[in-house]
Design a protein around this motif. Sequence first.
Motif, PDB file in Angstrom:
ATOM      1  N   LEU A 148       0.317 -10.084  25.716  1.00 29.72           N
ATOM      2  CA  LEU A 148       1.421 -10.555  24.880  1.00 29.72           C
ATOM      3  C   LEU A 148       2.459 -11.282  25.729  1.00 29.72           C
ATOM      4  CD1 LEU A 148       3.026 -10.573  22.167  1.00 29.72           C
ATOM      5  CD2 LEU A 148       3.980  -8.356  22.876  1.00 29.72           C
ATOM      6  N   ARG A 149       2.730 -12.536  25.372  1.00 23.91           N
ATOM      7  CA  ARG A 149       3.734 -13.305  26.106  1.00 23.91           C
ATOM      8  C   ARG A 149       5.139 -12.865  25.682  1.00 23.91           C
ATOM      9  NH1 ARG A 149       0.955 -16.989  28.950  1.00 23.91           N
ATOM     10  NH2 ARG A 149      -0.900 -17.941  28.003  1.00 23.91           N
ATOM     11  N   LEU A 150       6.060 -12.979  26.647  1.00 22.77           N
ATOM     12  CA  LEU A 150       7.458 -12.624  26.431  1.00 22.77           C
ATOM     13  C   LEU A 150       8.347 -13.800  26.795  1.00 22.77           C
ATOM     14  CD1 LEU A 150       7.448  -9.115  28.192  1.00 22.77           C
ATOM     15  CD2 LEU A 150       7.293  -9.541  25.725  1.00 22.77           C
ATOM     16  N   ASP A 151       9.383 -14.011  25.999  1.00 26.41           N
ATOM     17  CA  ASP A 151      10.376 -15.033  26.312  1.00 26.41           C
ATOM     18  C   ASP A 151      11.699 -14.352  26.650  1.00 26.41           C
ATOM     19  OD1 ASP A 151       8.877 -17.455  25.905  1.00 26.41           O
ATOM     20  OD2 ASP A 151       8.911 -17.032  23.761  1.00 26.41           O
ATOM     21  N   GLY A 152      12.145 -14.535  27.901  1.00 21.78           N
ATOM     22  CA  GLY A 152      13.417 -13.971  28.316  1.00 21.78           C
ATOM     23  C   GLY A 152      14.566 -14.688  27.633  1.00 21.78           C
ATOM     24  N   LEU A 153      15.518 -13.941  27.120  1.00 16.31           N
ATOM     25  CA  LEU A 153      16.607 -14.505  26.321  1.00 16.31           C
ATOM     26  C   LEU A 153      17.912 -14.676  27.100  1.00 16.31           C
ATOM     27  CD1 LEU A 153      16.058 -12.473  23.022  1.00 16.31           C
ATOM     28  CD2 LEU A 153      15.161 -14.741  23.605  1.00 16.31           C
ATOM     29  N   GLU A 154      17.905 -14.301  28.391  1.00 18.21           N
ATOM     30  CA  GLU A 154      19.149 -14.333  29.152  1.00 18.21           C
ATOM     31  C   GLU A 154      19.022 -15.281  30.353  1.00 18.21           C
ATOM     32  OE1 GLU A 154      21.529 -10.629  28.924  1.00 18.21           O
ATOM     33  OE2 GLU A 154      19.550  -9.678  28.887  1.00 18.21           O
ATOM     34  N   LYS A 155      19.765 -16.368  30.284  1.00 14.87           N
ATOM     35  CA  LYS A 155      19.684 -17.408  31.304  1.00 14.87           C
ATOM     36  C   LYS A 155      20.084 -16.871  32.672  1.00 14.87           C
ATOM     37  CE  LYS A 155      21.059 -22.184  32.243  1.00 14.87           C
ATOM     38  NZ  LYS A 155      21.856 -23.351  31.777  1.00 14.87           N
ATOM     39  N   GLY A 156      19.236 -17.177  33.652  1.00 16.88           N
ATOM     40  CA  GLY A 156      19.501 -16.746  35.017  1.00 16.88           C
ATOM     41  C   GLY A 156      19.131 -15.308  35.294  1.00 16.88           C
ATOM     42  N   ILE A 157      18.745 -14.584  34.255  1.00 17.84           N
ATOM     43  CA  ILE A 157      18.422 -13.159  34.408  1.00 17.84           C
ATOM     44  C   ILE A 157      16.936 -12.903  34.169  1.00 17.84           C
ATOM     45  CG2 ILE A 157      18.817 -10.854  33.442  1.00 17.84           C
ATOM     46  CD1 ILE A 157      21.702 -11.794  32.865  1.00 17.84           C
ATOM     47  N   ASN A 158      16.402 -13.474  33.087  1.00 19.19           N
ATOM     48  CA  ASN A 158      14.967 -13.283  32.798  1.00 19.19           C
ATOM     49  C   ASN A 158      14.341 -14.486  32.110  1.00 19.19           C
ATOM     50  OD1 ASN A 158      15.823 -13.132  30.102  1.00 19.19           O
ATOM     51  ND2 ASN A 158      15.706 -10.894  30.027  1.00 19.19           N
ATOM     52  N   ASP A 159      15.052 -15.622  32.125  1.00 17.85           N
ATOM     53  CA  ASP A 159      14.556 -16.785  31.382  1.00 17.85           C
ATOM     54  C   ASP A 159      13.357 -17.468  32.046  1.00 17.85           C
ATOM     55  OD1 ASP A 159      16.208 -17.655  33.471  1.00 17.85           O
ATOM     56  OD2 ASP A 159      16.849 -19.452  32.399  1.00 17.85           O
ATOM     57  N   GLN A 160      12.943 -16.999  33.218  1.00 17.45           N
ATOM     58  CA  GLN A 160      11.736 -17.528  33.865  1.00 17.45           C
ATOM     59  C   GLN A 160      10.491 -16.700  33.521  1.00 17.45           C
ATOM     60  OE1 GLN A 160      11.416 -20.407  35.775  1.00 17.45           O
ATOM     61  NE2 GLN A 160      13.455 -20.711  34.896  1.00 17.45           N
ATOM     62  N   ALA A 161      10.633 -15.789  32.577  1.00 16.50           N
ATOM     63  CA  ALA A 161       9.531 -14.882  32.264  1.00 16.50           C
ATOM     64  C   ALA A 161       8.246 -15.614  31.898  1.00 16.50           C
ATOM     65  CB  ALA A 161       9.938 -13.944  31.124  1.00 16.50           C
ATOM     66  N   ARG A 162       8.352 -16.625  31.059  1.00 20.65           N
ATOM     67  CA  ARG A 162       7.137 -17.347  30.659  1.00 20.65           C
ATOM     68  C   ARG A 162       6.550 -18.122  31.837  1.00 20.65           C
ATOM     69  NH1 ARG A 162       4.480 -19.173  25.688  1.00 20.65           N
ATOM     70  NH2 ARG A 162       5.852 -17.758  24.535  1.00 20.65           N
ATOM     71  N   ASN A 163       7.390 -18.764  32.627  1.00 22.99           N
ATOM     72  CA  ASN A 163       6.913 -19.489  33.808  1.00 22.99           C
ATOM     73  C   ASN A 163       6.275 -18.546  34.825  1.00 22.99           C
ATOM     74  OD1 ASN A 163       7.865 -21.891  32.749  1.00 22.99           O
ATOM     75  ND2 ASN A 163       9.824 -21.775  33.836  1.00 22.99           N
ATOM     76  N   ARG A 164       6.791 -17.320  34.904  1.00 23.34           N
ATOM     77  CA  ARG A 164       6.272 -16.325  35.842  1.00 23.34           C
ATOM     78  C   ARG A 164       5.060 -15.576  35.279  1.00 23.34           C
ATOM     79  NH1 ARG A 164      10.535 -12.101  37.235  1.00 23.34           N
ATOM     80  NH2 ARG A 164       8.912 -11.483  38.719  1.00 23.34           N
ATOM     81  N   ALA A 165       4.699 -15.866  34.042  1.00 22.92           N
ATOM     82  CA  ALA A 165       3.612 -15.146  33.366  1.00 22.92           C
ATOM     83  C   ALA A 165       3.902 -13.651  33.295  1.00 22.92           C
ATOM     84  CB  ALA A 165       2.276 -15.405  34.052  1.00 22.92           C
ATOM     85  N   ILE A 166       5.161 -13.337  32.973  1.00 31.57           N
ATOM     86  CA  ILE A 166       5.537 -11.938  32.739  1.00 31.57           C
ATOM     87  C   ILE A 166       5.150 -11.592  31.304  1.00 31.57           C
ATOM     88  CG2 ILE A 166       7.446 -10.288  32.644  1.00 31.57           C
ATOM     89  CD1 ILE A 166       6.725 -11.311  35.465  1.00 31.57           C
ATOM     90  N   VAL A 167       4.133 -10.758  31.170  1.00 26.42           N
ATOM     91  CA  VAL A 167       3.567 -10.433  29.862  1.00 26.42           C
ATOM     92  C   VAL A 167       3.325  -8.932  29.776  1.00 26.42           C
ATOM     93  CG1 VAL A 167       2.444 -12.693  29.769  1.00 26.42           C
ATOM     94  CG2 VAL A 167       1.158 -10.708  30.611  1.00 26.42           C
ATOM     95  N   ILE A 168       3.084  -8.481  28.571  1.00 30.14           N
ATOM     96  CA  ILE A 168       2.645  -7.097  28.380  1.00 30.14           C
ATOM     97  C   ILE A 168       1.127  -7.096  28.322  1.00 30.14           C
ATOM     98  CG2 ILE A 168       2.556  -5.165  26.757  1.00 30.14           C
ATOM     99  CD1 ILE A 168       5.433  -5.628  26.113  1.00 30.14           C
ATOM    100  N   HIS A 169       0.533  -6.250  29.150  1.00 32.32           N
ATOM    101  CA  HIS A 169      -0.929  -6.156  29.183  1.00 32.32           C
ATOM    102  C   HIS A 169      -1.328  -4.740  29.569  1.00 32.32           C
ATOM    103  CE1 HIS A 169      -1.159  -6.039  33.604  1.00 32.32           C
ATOM    104  NE2 HIS A 169      -0.246  -7.003  33.623  1.00 32.32           N
TER     105      HIS A 169
END
Length: 230
Positions: A148-169
């Motif tokens: 499951l892909r995640l989109d970080g909602l906080e700029k500078g804090i977790n907004d690179q989640a999709r680019n980093r491939a931070i997902v639930i697996h």
Amino acid sequence: MTLTQGFLLPLIWALSLSSLTGKSEAAPTEVESKDESEILLESLTEKHENTPSLSALDLAMEGYEKLENELKKPILTVIDFTLPSTEKRLWIIDVEKKEILLNTVVSHGRNSGMLMAEKFSNLPESFQSSLGFYKTAETYSGKHGYSLRLDGLEKGINDQARNRAIVIHGADYAREEVAKMSGRLGRSLGCPAVPTELSQEVIDLIKDGSLLFIYGQDQKYLAESPLLQP
């Protein structure tokens, strides 16, 4: 003056005074003195043994209330990284029904710490977890299977989640048996990984537009989070 008149006159006077001042003599109820997170926690505690802390739930609900209109389902996932990885520190909560739908262990990033997650980053290749609020997105099948892909909602804090491939697996290193043998769960490259046997259930419960909040003891995050400011 009769006994009845002696009783009624003070009563009529008191009611008239109340209507003139616009104030009721009734004391505020206990419910009125509590906020939504306290009410939710009390309801969860009545039905479940293991619940999030008030600290984690209070912040999670603060963000939920601000983002509620942007969500597609009343589901709130709370991950509490102030707890060790050996504890069930992920909760999936139905906010409207005030019920915990699932509670399980969850891994943190390998560079965030060993037993405890203590360091957090938004940078690619940091292999650390990121705190804050995420919106769940689409599912896909990758090297870890159903994810499951995640989109970080906080700029500078977790907004690179999709680019980093931070997902639930799902991951075998995120199973409770591993924690019992080694004293901690295995660690990810930054993803909140869950036990393999629960991964499909977790993902199906929260996919497509629910809110996820990752909480940790990090004063910098608490001071800079745009969703936690007044």
